[in-house]
Design a protein around this motif. Structure first.
Motif, PDB file in Angstrom:
ATOM      1  N   MET A  97      70.500  23.538  25.992  1.00 15.43           N
ATOM      2  CA  MET A  97      71.246  23.704  27.489  1.00 15.43           C
ATOM      3  C   MET A  97      72.564  23.687  27.195  1.00 15.43           C
ATOM      4  N   ASN A  98      73.316  24.502  26.961  1.00 21.89           N
ATOM      5  CA  ASN A  98      75.184  24.698  26.704  1.00 21.89           C
ATOM      6  C   ASN A  98      75.993  24.808  27.830  1.00 21.89           C
ATOM      7  N   LEU A  99      76.303  23.484  28.279  1.00 23.40           N
ATOM      8  CA  LEU A  99      77.510  23.317  29.916  1.00 23.40           C
ATOM      9  C   LEU A  99      78.881  22.784  28.838  1.00 23.40           C
ATOM     10  N   SER A 100      80.338  24.098  29.513  1.00 26.47           N
ATOM     11  CA  SER A 100      80.858  23.698  29.309  1.00 26.47           C
ATOM     12  C   SER A 100      81.929  23.397  30.292  1.00 26.47           C
ATOM     13  N   PRO A 101      83.133  23.299  31.130  1.00 27.65           N
ATOM     14  CA  PRO A 101      83.866  23.015  31.637  1.00 27.65           C
ATOM     15  C   PRO A 101      84.054  24.384  32.273  1.00 27.65           C
ATOM     16  N   ASN A 102      84.311  25.487  31.382  1.00 26.01           N
ATOM     17  CA  ASN A 102      83.599  27.335  31.959  1.00 26.01           C
ATOM     18  C   ASN A 102      82.231  27.457  33.210  1.00 26.01           C
ATOM     19  N   SER A 152      77.562  24.545  35.439  1.00 25.95           N
ATOM     20  CA  SER A 152      76.106  24.728  36.168  1.00 25.95           C
ATOM     21  C   SER A 152      75.106  25.688  35.468  1.00 25.95           C
ATOM     22  N   LEU A 153      73.683  24.930  35.887  1.00 31.54           N
ATOM     23  CA  LEU A 153      72.777  25.541  35.173  1.00 31.54           C
ATOM     24  C   LEU A 153      72.006  26.842  35.511  1.00 31.54           C
ATOM     25  N   THR A 154      71.754  27.321  34.698  1.00 34.67           N
ATOM     26  CA  THR A 154      71.341  28.592  35.727  1.00 34.67           C
ATOM     27  C   THR A 154      69.640  28.933  35.854  1.00 34.67           C
TER      28      THR A 154
END
Length: 155
Positions: free
Chosen positions: A1-6, A9-11
């Motif tokens: 999973m690729n979470l970042s400041p931009n 949220s999870l999709t």
């Protein structure tokens, strides 16, 4: 999973991809690729289950399959010029298919063979769910098997 400041949220898509990567394929996803004899035995278990029997032995499946073959031979049906009757197979072929399903743990014994219960009469249960069987038959593309599954068993 690729979470970042931009994108903090999870999709639903990313959650599903993560879930799929962790659990692997369904346990019986290969059923659709089984041979005609194996798929026939799975359908027989499906119909035996419809009569209230969750456990079965080879003899029960063989009898169910044999009656269905006899039924389709007695009343031949053609769809678009092709027969939808079942293909008659020797008992030895069906025993081999049964043993393949046992070896692959699709059929699991509910008790051991003994001096009073010989191998053909040992009870088994189908580890694949009914939905797995239906999906496998549908995906197999075999019209004869689909017809038997939908029409019902030869009780």
């Amino acid at each position: 999973m690729n979470l970042s400041p931009n994108s903090p949220s999870l999709t639903p898509t990313s959650l599903r991809q993560s879930f799929d990567a962790q659990i692997g394929p369904p346990p019986f996803s290969y059923l659709k690729d089984l041979s005609y004899p194996c798929l026939s035995l799975l359908i027989a278990t499906y119909h035996i289950s419809n009569t209230g029997h969750e456990t079965f032995n080879f003899e029960m499946l063989w009898n169910n399959f044999s009656r269905q073959v006899e039924r389709t031979e007695a009343m031949p049906v053609l769809v678009n010029g092709a027969s939808v009757g079942m293909i008659k197979l020797p008992r030895e072929v069906m025993v081999g298919a049964f043993e393949n399903l046992v070896a692959s743990k699709v059929f699991q014994p509910t008790g051991p063979a003994s001096s009073t219960v010989t191998k053909p009469f040992v009870k088994y249960r189908c580890a694949a769910q009914r939905g797995d069987v239906v999906e496998a038959i549908e995906k197999s593309g075999n019209l004869k098997l689909k017809s038997w599954l939908k029409r019902g068993g030869a009780e």
